[in-house]
Design a protein around this motif. Structure first.
Motif, PDB file in Angstrom:
ATOM      1  N   VAL A   8     -13.919 -34.038  15.535  1.00 29.52           N
ATOM      2  CA  VAL A   8     -14.183 -32.971  16.503  1.00 29.52           C
ATOM      3  C   VAL A   8     -13.306 -31.757  16.250  1.00 29.52           C
ATOM      4  O   VAL A   8     -12.204 -31.860  15.695  1.00 29.52           O
ATOM      5  N   SER A   9     -13.817 -30.605  16.661  1.00 27.44           N
ATOM      6  CA  SER A   9     -12.970 -29.416  16.676  1.00 27.44           C
ATOM      7  C   SER A   9     -12.264 -29.309  18.022  1.00 27.44           C
ATOM      8  O   SER A   9     -11.216 -28.679  18.133  1.00 27.44           O
ATOM      9  N   GLN A  10     -12.849 -29.966  19.046  1.00 33.23           N
ATOM     10  CA  GLN A  10     -12.201 -30.092  20.349  1.00 33.23           C
ATOM     11  C   GLN A  10     -12.919 -31.167  21.155  1.00 33.23           C
ATOM     12  O   GLN A  10     -14.090 -31.443  20.923  1.00 33.23           O
ATOM     13  N   ALA A  11     -12.186 -31.792  22.075  1.00 35.59           N
ATOM     14  CA  ALA A  11     -12.767 -32.803  22.953  1.00 35.59           C
ATOM     15  C   ALA A  11     -11.908 -32.907  24.206  1.00 35.59           C
ATOM     16  O   ALA A  11     -10.708 -32.627  24.179  1.00 35.59           O
ATOM     17  N   SER A  12     -12.552 -33.306  25.295  1.00 40.35           N
ATOM     18  CA  SER A  12     -11.819 -33.508  26.547  1.00 40.35           C
ATOM     19  C   SER A  12     -12.489 -34.601  27.362  1.00 40.35           C
ATOM     20  O   SER A  12     -13.659 -34.920  27.167  1.00 40.35           O
ATOM     21  N   VAL A  13     -11.721 -35.159  28.282  1.00 41.27           N
ATOM     22  CA  VAL A  13     -12.241 -36.163  29.205  1.00 41.27           C
ATOM     23  C   VAL A  13     -11.830 -35.751  30.617  1.00 41.27           C
ATOM     24  O   VAL A  13     -10.692 -35.352  30.861  1.00 41.27           O
ATOM     25  N   THR A  14     -12.810 -35.847  31.518  1.00 39.01           N
ATOM     26  CA  THR A  14     -12.628 -35.432  32.903  1.00 39.01           C
ATOM     27  C   THR A  14     -12.918 -36.603  33.826  1.00 39.01           C
ATOM     28  O   THR A  14     -13.877 -37.338  33.623  1.00 39.01           O
ATOM     29  N   ILE A  20      -8.221 -34.909  32.305  1.00 42.36           N
ATOM     30  CA  ILE A  20      -7.060 -35.789  32.165  1.00 42.36           C
ATOM     31  C   ILE A  20      -6.589 -35.905  30.720  1.00 42.36           C
ATOM     32  O   ILE A  20      -5.538 -36.465  30.456  1.00 42.36           O
ATOM     33  N   GLY A  21      -7.378 -35.379  29.795  1.00 38.85           N
ATOM     34  CA  GLY A  21      -6.998 -35.405  28.391  1.00 38.85           C
ATOM     35  C   GLY A  21      -7.838 -34.452  27.588  1.00 38.85           C
ATOM     36  O   GLY A  21      -9.031 -34.296  27.859  1.00 38.85           O
ATOM     37  N   ASP A  22      -7.203 -33.773  26.650  1.00 36.92           N
ATOM     38  CA  ASP A  22      -7.955 -32.902  25.752  1.00 36.92           C
ATOM     39  C   ASP A  22      -7.202 -32.742  24.443  1.00 36.92           C
ATOM     40  O   ASP A  22      -5.990 -32.902  24.389  1.00 36.92           O
ATOM     41  N   ILE A  23      -7.968 -32.496  23.393  1.00 37.16           N
ATOM     42  CA  ILE A  23      -7.397 -32.277  22.063  1.00 37.16           C
ATOM     43  C   ILE A  23      -8.125 -31.119  21.403  1.00 37.16           C
ATOM     44  O   ILE A  23      -9.246 -30.774  21.791  1.00 37.16           O
ATOM     45  N   GLY A  24      -7.478 -30.553  20.396  1.00 38.71           N
ATOM     46  CA  GLY A  24      -8.123 -29.608  19.501  1.00 38.71           C
ATOM     47  C   GLY A  24      -8.709 -30.401  18.347  1.00 38.71           C
ATOM     48  O   GLY A  24      -9.257 -31.489  18.544  1.00 38.71           O
TER      49      GLY A  24
END
Length: 148
Positions: A8-14, A20-24
């Motif tokens: 992924v270029s970015q991802a998140s969880v809600t 509550i979490g995200d990355i580049g």
């Protein structure tokens, strides 16, 4: 254990409207502990994923790992990876590990991945989560420790 890995270029969880979490750039890892799995499978899966060369090098070839690019991992539990669709139209999930073991092995996997110098962000085990991602490539890889 079973894992669905997405570059992924970015991802998140809600959860409940809170991120509550995200990355580049890095990996979104959807992970499921299966009946009969133990610490060895969690550790082996983490090691394999930390070294998986699915990021482009300077020549455009998939030759770099998440560690090589300085990326992170968003680790999300997903028992539905245990789906058995052989009969009928409703999947069965009886081959997934029991919830207590599933939580233990999910935590073990994420901790082991972090110990291998991959920054880890996590979902919330058992929660109703919304996962957002931008799949890069797209690159999506299935892993099952039973295949090893």
């Amino acid at each position: 254990m079973r894992a669905l890995i997405q570059r992924v270029s970015q991802a998140s969880v809600t959860v409940e409207d809170d991120i509550i979490g995200d990355i580049g750039p890095g990996l979104l890892v959807l992970i499921c502990a299966m009946e009969g799995d133990g610490k060895a499978e969690a550790d082996q899966m983490a090691t394999k994923i930390s070294k998986l060369r699915i990021f482009r090098d300077d020549n455009g070839k998939m030759n770099r790992s998440v560690k090589d690019i300085g990326g992170g991992a968003l680790v999300v539990s997903q028992f539905t990876l245990a789906a058995d669709t052989r009969r009928g139209n409703r999947p069965g999930f009886s081959s997934a590990a029991a919830p207590d073991l599933g939580r233990t092995l999910y935590t073990r996997f994420a901790d082991q991945l972090a110990s291998l110098d991959v920054p880890v962000t996590r979902g919330s085990f058992g929660a109703d989560m919304q996962v957002s991602l931008v799949n890069s490539g797209p690159v999506t890889i299935w892993m099952d420790s039973a295949d090893w």
